[in-house]
Design an enzyme around this catalytic site. Structure first.
Site, PDB file in Angstrom:
ATOM      1  N   GLU A 103      31.720  33.586  38.383  1.00 41.25           N
ATOM      2  CA  GLU A 103      31.047  34.751  38.969  1.00 41.25           C
ATOM      3  C   GLU A 103      31.921  35.571  39.923  1.00 41.25           C
ATOM      4  O   GLU A 103      31.519  35.832  41.060  1.00 41.25           O
ATOM      5  CB  GLU A 103      29.746  34.305  39.659  1.00 41.25           C
ATOM      6  CG  GLU A 103      28.843  33.543  38.702  1.00 41.25           C
ATOM      7  CD  GLU A 103      27.547  33.049  39.360  1.00 41.25           C
ATOM      8  OE1 GLU A 103      27.431  33.137  40.590  1.00 41.25           O
ATOM      9  OE2 GLU A 103      26.667  32.587  38.625  1.00 41.25           O
ATOM     10  N   GLU A 157      25.716  29.002  29.743  1.00 41.53           N
ATOM     11  CA  GLU A 157      24.596  28.543  30.593  1.00 41.53           C
ATOM     12  C   GLU A 157      23.262  29.087  30.091  1.00 41.53           C
ATOM     13  O   GLU A 157      22.434  29.573  30.868  1.00 41.53           O
ATOM     14  CB  GLU A 157      24.808  28.981  32.056  1.00 41.53           C
ATOM     15  CG  GLU A 157      26.107  28.500  32.658  1.00 41.53           C
ATOM     16  CD  GLU A 157      26.234  28.802  34.149  1.00 41.53           C
ATOM     17  OE1 GLU A 157      25.223  29.139  34.799  1.00 41.53           O
ATOM     18  OE2 GLU A 157      27.367  28.691  34.653  1.00 41.53           O
TER      19      GLU A 157
HETATM   20  C1  XIL Z   1      22.523  25.474  39.477  1.00 36.90           C
HETATM   21  C2  XIL Z   1      22.084  24.051  39.187  1.00 36.90           C
HETATM   22  O1  XIL Z   1      21.466  24.000  37.924  1.00 36.90           O
HETATM   23  C3  XIL Z   1      21.149  23.567  40.277  1.00 36.90           C
HETATM   24  O2  XIL Z   1      20.834  22.202  40.087  1.00 36.90           O
HETATM   25  C4  XIL Z   1      21.776  23.774  41.644  1.00 36.90           C
HETATM   26  O3  XIL Z   1      20.856  23.438  42.663  1.00 36.90           O
HETATM   27  C5  XIL Z   1      22.241  25.203  41.827  1.00 36.90           C
HETATM   28  O4  XIL Z   1      23.094  25.565  40.753  1.00 36.90           O
HETATM   29  N1  XIL Z   1      24.722  29.715  37.601  1.00 36.90           N
HETATM   30  C6  XIL Z   1      25.677  28.712  37.666  1.00 36.90           C
HETATM   31  C7  XIL Z   1      25.247  27.302  37.847  1.00 36.90           C
HETATM   32  O5  XIL Z   1      26.870  28.972  37.449  1.00 36.90           O
HETATM   33  O6  XIL Z   1      26.203  26.536  38.517  1.00 36.90           O
HETATM   34  C8  XIL Z   1      23.905  27.201  38.562  1.00 36.90           C
HETATM   35  O7  XIL Z   1      23.497  25.847  38.537  1.00 36.90           O
HETATM   36  C9  XIL Z   1      22.880  28.092  37.887  1.00 36.90           C
HETATM   37  C10 XIL Z   1      23.322  29.526  37.894  1.00 36.90           C
END
Ligand code: XIL
Length: 384
Positions: A175, A291
């Site tokens: 990001e 994701e």
């Molecule tokens: C999220 C996890 O799924 C959670 O368990 C944690 O509390 C916060 O992070 N984008 C990303 C991920 O790149 O690392 C994030 O993951 C969700 C959004």
């Protein structure tokens, strides 16, 4: 509209010191989690999503955390059976393995690597540099260029070096873009950028490549898929960033499109997404979906209607993405609604407080229309 959950309103150190798995191990030990689900429906009687994807030359993976695997052995079994690749969901974020500025604690990371290796699955590392999850001690860490550089060097050499040869790929920087800051380069203002300038990104990739020359190195970003101005600005910033990196000889191998979708969005346009993927591929890069999930925020409570909308969104997105041969990997950010970050995100959670139904399996691990949508998208995908 896309989800702009990482909007800068939370400040550059959003969520620091708090990478909470949806189920903490303490919670499990204290019996805070409901009874183990007996005999959940297997998601697939046939080859499963991993098999369906593999038949087309696509790798299907899932994020999974130690907390989830321990809270739900049934989920761990399904992940082991369905996914061809595992992404430790939190274990490679700084708060998870950097208890102090000096120290490293790889117990949870090692647990997840063992999980992947015992199931004979490759793993992806997520993430070496991310402003969104930094430990509390980071606030007192050096902010000058030399200090920040030394910290990144030590971090990346130690972490990527420890798992060298065992990671299929690394999200090196997660990001990096946020047009809200109105910089000409579209970059997000983070402590890394403040100390080192935009060069922190090149530095991180060079360090990762030195530490683990075999790993595919990925720039990972969200908000790239919708046909709106905000996402268009993110796409432009990412393309400019990738072009610059390649021109400078930086070892970047792939773009990760996170794919956090919103079922209520009206502005998905397959042509826009495909054009963007083609532009990235034309640079000689792979494109991964890293994701994938869908918030049902903004939809009425009716469950069948929500499930259908989530499935439709997934199908539309995957049909477009998989039509591009440069897309060879699809990773979902969790398999089940039982554990989802979306209920904790002010941008993704539902305003009526109902749990989001944005994953492939319901809370009892039964396949939903979303599961079938993904299966059908793999079946329909052109062969790689
Ligand atoms: C999220 C996890 O799924 C959670 O368990 C944690 O509390 C916060 O992070 N984008 C990303 C991920 O790149 O690392 C994030 O993951 C969700 C959004």
């Amino acid at each position: 509209m896309g989800i702009s959950r990482h909007g800068p309103r939370r400040g550059p150190l959003r969520g620091r010191g708090r990478v909470r798995g949806p189920v903490s191990r303490r919670g499990v030990l204290a019996g805070a989690v409901g009874p183990m689900l007996a005999g959940p429906a297997r998601a697939a009687q046939g080859p499963g999503l991993g098999g369906l994807a593999a038949a087309r030359g696509i790798v299907f993976g899932t994020a999974l955390t130690r907390g989830e695997a321990e809270a739900s052995p049934a989920l761990a079994r399904i992940a082991g059976a369905e996914a061809a690749l595992i992404v430790p969901g939190n274990e490679f974020k700084w708060p998870a393995h950097r208890p102090s500025a000096e120290g490293f604690d790889f117990r949870d990371a090692d647990f997840m690597m063992r999980f992947a290796e015992e199931h004979r699955k490759p793993a992806r590392g997520h993430a070496l540099v991310w402003h969104g999850a930094l430990p509390a001690w980071f606030e007192g860490a050096p902010r000058d260029a030399a200090g920040m550089r030394a910290m990144l060097e030590r971090h990346i050499r130690t972490v990527a070096g420890r798992y060298a040869g065992r990671m299929q790929s690394w999200d090196v920087v997660n990001e990096p873009v946020e047009p809200w800051y109105r910089r000409a380069d579209g970059l997000r203002e983070t402590p890394f950028l403040a100390a080192l300038g935009p060069g922190y990104i090149d530095l991180a990739f060079r360090l990762a490549h030195e530490a683990d020359p075999a790993a595919r190195l990925v720039l990972n970003e969200y908000g790239l898929e919708m046909a709106n101005e905000d996402n268009a600005a993110r796409r432009a910033a990412i393309l400019a960033l990738l072009r610059g990196m390649l021109a400078r000889g930086v070892p970047v191998h792939a773009l990760g499109i996170q794919g956090h979708l919103a079922a209520a969005a009206r502005d998905f346009d397959a042509g826009v997404l495909r054009r963007f993927i083609r532009e990235v591929a034309a640079l000689g890069l792979e494109v991964l979906v890293t994701e994938l999930d869908v918030t049902d925020r903004g939809l009425p409570p009716d469950i069948p209607a929500r499930d259908a909308a989530v499935a439709r969104m997934l199908r539309a997105f995957l049909d477009a993405a998989l039509a591009e041969p440069s897309v060879r990997m699809v990773v979902v950010w969790g398999l089940t609604d039982r554990f989802t970050w979306m209920n904790d995100s002010r941008y993704a959670r539902r305003e009526d407080g109902l749990p989001v139904r944005g994953h492939l399996l319901d809370e009892a691990l039964r396949p939903k229309p979303a599961w079938h949508a993904v299966a059908d998208a793999f079946r329909a995908a052109p062969q790689r």
